[in-house]
Design a protein around this motif. Structure first.
Motif, PDB file in Angstrom:
ATOM      1  N   UNK A 387      -5.436  21.796 -19.656  1.00  0.00           N
ATOM      2  CA  UNK A 387      -4.662  21.693 -19.128  1.00  0.00           C
ATOM      3  C   UNK A 387      -3.650  20.209 -18.744  1.00  0.00           C
ATOM      4  N   UNK A 388      -5.093  20.050 -17.315  1.00  0.00           N
ATOM      5  CA  UNK A 388      -3.997  18.682 -16.785  1.00  0.00           C
ATOM      6  C   UNK A 388      -4.498  17.597 -17.258  1.00  0.00           C
ATOM      7  N   UNK A 389      -4.961  17.965 -18.327  1.00  0.00           N
ATOM      8  CA  UNK A 389      -5.226  15.951 -18.933  1.00  0.00           C
ATOM      9  C   UNK A 389      -4.264  16.688 -20.348  1.00  0.00           C
ATOM     10  N   UNK A 390      -4.080  17.359 -20.518  1.00  0.00           N
ATOM     11  CA  UNK A 390      -3.157  17.700 -21.433  1.00  0.00           C
ATOM     12  C   UNK A 390      -1.917  17.340 -21.568  1.00  0.00           C
ATOM     13  N   UNK A 391      -1.690  17.370 -19.725  1.00  0.00           N
ATOM     14  CA  UNK A 391      -0.448  17.399 -19.884  1.00  0.00           C
ATOM     15  C   UNK A 391       0.002  15.896 -19.587  1.00  0.00           C
ATOM     16  N   UNK A 392      -1.577  15.150 -18.868  1.00  0.00           N
ATOM     17  CA  UNK A 392      -1.269  13.660 -18.762  1.00  0.00           C
ATOM     18  C   UNK A 392      -0.517  12.945 -19.744  1.00  0.00           C
ATOM     19  N   UNK A 393      -2.070  13.621 -21.250  1.00  0.00           N
ATOM     20  CA  UNK A 393      -1.590  13.144 -22.315  1.00  0.00           C
ATOM     21  C   UNK A 393      -0.114  13.233 -22.711  1.00  0.00           C
ATOM     22  N   UNK A 394       0.451  14.431 -22.284  1.00  0.00           N
ATOM     23  CA  UNK A 394       2.089  14.685 -22.330  1.00  0.00           C
ATOM     24  C   UNK A 394       2.860  14.022 -22.968  1.00  0.00           C
ATOM     25  N   UNK A 395       2.402  13.137 -20.851  1.00  0.00           N
ATOM     26  CA  UNK A 395       3.002  12.247 -20.142  1.00  0.00           C
ATOM     27  C   UNK A 395       2.955  10.598 -20.538  1.00  0.00           C
ATOM     28  N   UNK A 396       2.006  10.881 -21.041  1.00  0.00           N
ATOM     29  CA  UNK A 396       2.080   9.064 -21.753  1.00  0.00           C
ATOM     30  C   UNK A 396       2.054   9.267 -23.003  1.00  0.00           C
ATOM     31  N   UNK A 397       2.191  10.067 -23.762  1.00  0.00           N
ATOM     32  CA  UNK A 397       2.861   9.943 -25.209  1.00  0.00           C
ATOM     33  C   UNK A 397       4.483  10.326 -25.085  1.00  0.00           C
ATOM     34  N   UNK A 398       5.005  10.430 -23.560  1.00  0.00           N
ATOM     35  CA  UNK A 398       6.573  10.029 -23.122  1.00  0.00           C
ATOM     36  C   UNK A 398       6.684   8.879 -22.551  1.00  0.00           C
ATOM     37  N   UNK A 429       2.984  19.085 -14.463  1.00  0.00           N
ATOM     38  CA  UNK A 429       4.513  19.929 -14.746  1.00  0.00           C
ATOM     39  C   UNK A 429       5.769  18.703 -14.942  1.00  0.00           C
ATOM     40  N   UNK A 430       5.805  18.894 -13.639  1.00  0.00           N
ATOM     41  CA  UNK A 430       6.949  19.280 -12.905  1.00  0.00           C
ATOM     42  C   UNK A 430       7.302  17.336 -13.978  1.00  0.00           C
ATOM     43  N   UNK A 431       6.438  16.619 -13.359  1.00  0.00           N
ATOM     44  CA  UNK A 431       6.568  15.173 -13.893  1.00  0.00           C
ATOM     45  C   UNK A 431       7.170  15.342 -15.473  1.00  0.00           C
ATOM     46  N   UNK A 432       6.440  16.469 -16.056  1.00  0.00           N
ATOM     47  CA  UNK A 432       6.633  16.364 -17.759  1.00  0.00           C
ATOM     48  C   UNK A 432       7.593  16.403 -18.480  1.00  0.00           C
ATOM     49  N   UNK A 433       8.599  17.906 -17.307  1.00  0.00           N
ATOM     50  CA  UNK A 433       9.378  18.511 -17.264  1.00  0.00           C
ATOM     51  C   UNK A 433      10.855  16.818 -17.228  1.00  0.00           C
ATOM     52  N   UNK A 434      10.671  17.008 -15.424  1.00  0.00           N
ATOM     53  CA  UNK A 434      12.201  15.719 -15.802  1.00  0.00           C
ATOM     54  C   UNK A 434      12.106  14.935 -16.345  1.00  0.00           C
ATOM     55  N   UNK A 435      10.888  14.495 -16.838  1.00  0.00           N
ATOM     56  CA  UNK A 435      11.006  12.644 -17.886  1.00  0.00           C
ATOM     57  C   UNK A 435      11.676  13.563 -19.106  1.00  0.00           C
ATOM     58  N   UNK A 436      11.442  15.050 -19.766  1.00  0.00           N
ATOM     59  CA  UNK A 436      12.062  14.563 -20.970  1.00  0.00           C
ATOM     60  C   UNK A 436      13.693  15.876 -21.071  1.00  0.00           C
ATOM     61  N   UNK A 437      13.585  16.023 -19.973  1.00  0.00           N
ATOM     62  CA  UNK A 437      14.957  16.605 -19.766  1.00  0.00           C
ATOM     63  C   UNK A 437      16.107  15.592 -20.937  1.00  0.00           C
ATOM     64  N   UNK A 438      16.306  14.113 -20.507  1.00  0.00           N
ATOM     65  CA  UNK A 438      17.325  14.054 -21.637  1.00  0.00           C
ATOM     66  C   UNK A 438      17.041  13.584 -23.016  1.00  0.00           C
ATOM     67  N   UNK A 439      15.914  14.364 -23.933  1.00  0.00           N
ATOM     68  CA  UNK A 439      15.600  14.450 -25.113  1.00  0.00           C
ATOM     69  C   UNK A 439      15.426  16.391 -25.141  1.00  0.00           C
ATOM     70  N   UNK A 440      16.282  17.041 -24.668  1.00  0.00           N
ATOM     71  CA  UNK A 440      16.683  18.256 -24.996  1.00  0.00           C
ATOM     72  C   UNK A 440      16.923  18.632 -26.127  1.00  0.00           C
ATOM     73  N   UNK A 441      17.703  17.431 -26.435  1.00  0.00           N
ATOM     74  CA  UNK A 441      18.663  17.709 -28.098  1.00  0.00           C
ATOM     75  C   UNK A 441      17.605  17.909 -29.271  1.00  0.00           C
ATOM     76  N   UNK A 442      16.387  17.692 -29.100  1.00  0.00           N
ATOM     77  CA  UNK A 442      15.395  17.879 -29.737  1.00  0.00           C
ATOM     78  C   UNK A 442      15.436  19.042 -29.948  1.00  0.00           C
ATOM     79  N   UNK A 443      15.366  20.005 -31.003  1.00  0.00           N
ATOM     80  CA  UNK A 443      14.592  21.576 -31.216  1.00  0.00           C
ATOM     81  C   UNK A 443      13.325  21.699 -30.189  1.00  0.00           C
TER      82      UNK A 443
END
Length: 473
Positions: A387-398, A429-443
């Motif tokens: 989970x930790x590395x997966x979240x780091x992957x998601x943050x890196x993609x973002x 997780x908090x870093x990820x959710x904060x980062x993608x708020x401006x993309x929330x129009x994507x389903x």
């Protein structure tokens, strides 16, 4: 820009330090809050509070100590005290104490009891502090009176003294606790580890003698290492730092340089995750120096990989890349992976290390691919690590500009997030959710954000065998 003043600045010493640090009033408050949170102290100052400090208000004692440590870190000045910030010493801070000195068994016993009973003496015994790392002579090798010489002077104790069976039981308990940590995160069952360490293990260390003594201290060091890692994962960084130092000292008593190097390497991980780049590099180098190029190739690769990450954070790009290549070569020359053992560094651990190093170098797209490869190769029992590395992957993609790939990655482990009791997972997780708020129009992003909304079980410090398997590293 600081808010417009209606009252004059009285505390010019504090104003000067804020200017030297290059902080706004809001940033100053954030840094003080963050340092205090490392000990479980939840304070919520904002820029207006800093404005009050500048006009003569003195904050409460815990905030004074947090502010002093924040400025020490930012300015690289471990000598700073409350007077340098224009404040009187509240006298309620932790006493000057060097965790590298004194009887290591007595220190470990006190640390475990205080941790177990949630005593303020340990939870507020200073934040993670650079002062404990300032004397690198402590980190370069076994120093002072030789522990091994002292052991040779001992004679075997009576038959009732600790023996090989006690060593076996400690190692078995450590493996069992480590499995819980892998599955559910460091904030789960951490108090049980503290209780076992304080109530079962330290009494044995006091009675240890003869040929069994080094093995008993080595087994205790393994367990101390786990206690440190779990405390760090739970967000109790001051406590974790003390446990790590105890681990180094127990390893010294065992005469085991491999254990010493492993603990120093993990201290480098902690320093790196807290943003102390210079200290992380010094600790990683100290871990390498402890072994002097000798030891299992997997352990050497594990340490070299950490040195690569630390050099990347310090801005020495070519050194970082060269060390990554050396890490890969060392791992390729290693034998078959151990199922347990110090430095059990696998290819998926290297993938994670490459991701961390490339993140420091700003190559987020490539880092994301390496994080993903590491996540996908993890064993089913490594829930927290995956989970930790997966979240780091998601943050890196973002950060690489691919929010939908970040969302797909996060959706792949949504259920496991809720099983994980880890402050580090919560931070990612908090870093990820904060980062993608401006993309929330994507389903897809909106779906992932809803799936992540419950978060892990624990997102902060908890009051409540060999382990160097590259645990999330």
């Amino acid at each position: 820009m600081p808010p417009r003043r209606t009252r004059p600045v009285v505390n010019r010493a504090l104003a000067a330090l804020i200017e030297q640090a290059g902080w706004t009033h809001a940033a100053t408050a954030q840094q003080v809050n963050a340092v205090a949170a490392e000990t479980g102290e939840r304070i919520h100052y904002d820029r207006s509070a800093v404005g009050h400090w500048l006009t003569g208000t003195v904050p409460r004692p815990e905030a004074v100590h947090a502010a002093v440590e924040a400025f020490r870190r930012r300015l690289g000045r471990p000598d700073l005290g409350p007077a340098h910030l224009g404040w009187p010493d509240p006298g309620a801070g932790p006493p000057a104490d060097d965790p590298w000195r004194g009887d290591p068994v007595a220190r470990l016993a006190t640390l475990g009891e205080d941790d177990l009973l949630n005593r303020r003496t340990v939870l507020t015994a200073g934040t993670f502090t650079l002062a404990a790392l300032s004397s690198l002579s402590n980190l370069s090798g076994i120093s002072g009176t030789s522990a091994r010489s002292a052991r040779r002077a001992r004679v075997p104790g009576p038959s009732g003294r600790p023996g090989a069976g006690d060593v076996a039981r400690i190692r078995a308990a450590t493996v069992a606790f480590a499995d819980l940590d892998d599955r559910f995160g460091g904030a789960h069952a951490r108090v049980a580890v503290a209780a076992y360490l304080a109530r079962e293990v330290t009494p044995l260390l006091r009675e240890a003698s003869g040929r069994t003594r080094p093995d008993l201290f080595a087994a205790a060091a393994d367990l101390g290492y786990l206690a440190a890692y779990m405390a760090m994962d739970a967000g109790a960084n001051a406590l974790a730092q003390r446990y790590y130092i105890s681990t180094v000292r127990l390893a010294d008593e065992a005469g085991d340089l491999l254990l010493r190097a492993t603990a120093l390497r993990s201290m480098a991980v902690q320093a790196a995750e807290l943003g102390h780049d210079g200290e992380a590099l010094a600790l990683a180098d100290a871990a390498a120096s402890a072994l002097g190029g000798h030891g299992p190739r997997r352990t050497l690769a594990w340490i070299t990989g950490m040195r690569a990450e630390a050099h990347a954070a310090a801005g020495t790009r070519w050194d970082a890349l060269n060390l990554l290549r050396r890490t890969e070569n060392q791992l390729e020359r290693a034998g078959s992976p151990q199922e347990a053992g110090w430095g059990n560094y696998r290819h998926e651990s290297l993938e994670h290390q490459i991701g961390l190093t490339l993140t420091q170098l700003g190559d987020h797209a490539t880092a994301a691919r390496h994080f993903t490869a590491s996540m996908n190769a993890r064993r089913p029992v490594e829930t927290r690590t995956r989970v930790l590395i997966g979240l780091r992957a998601a943050n890196a993609y973002l950060r690489a500009g691919d929010p939908e790939r970040a969302a797909v990655t996060a959706l792949g482990f949504g259920d496991d997030v809720r099983l994980t009791a880890s402050a580090r997972v919560g931070d990612e997780l908090r870093r990820l959710r904060a980062g993608w708020q401006r993309f929330r129009d994507s389903p897809l992003v909106a779906e992932a954000d809803r799936a992540m909304s419950t978060g892990p079980q624990s997102t902060g410090p908890q009051s409540t065998g060999p382990l160097a398997t590259g645990r999330a590293r």
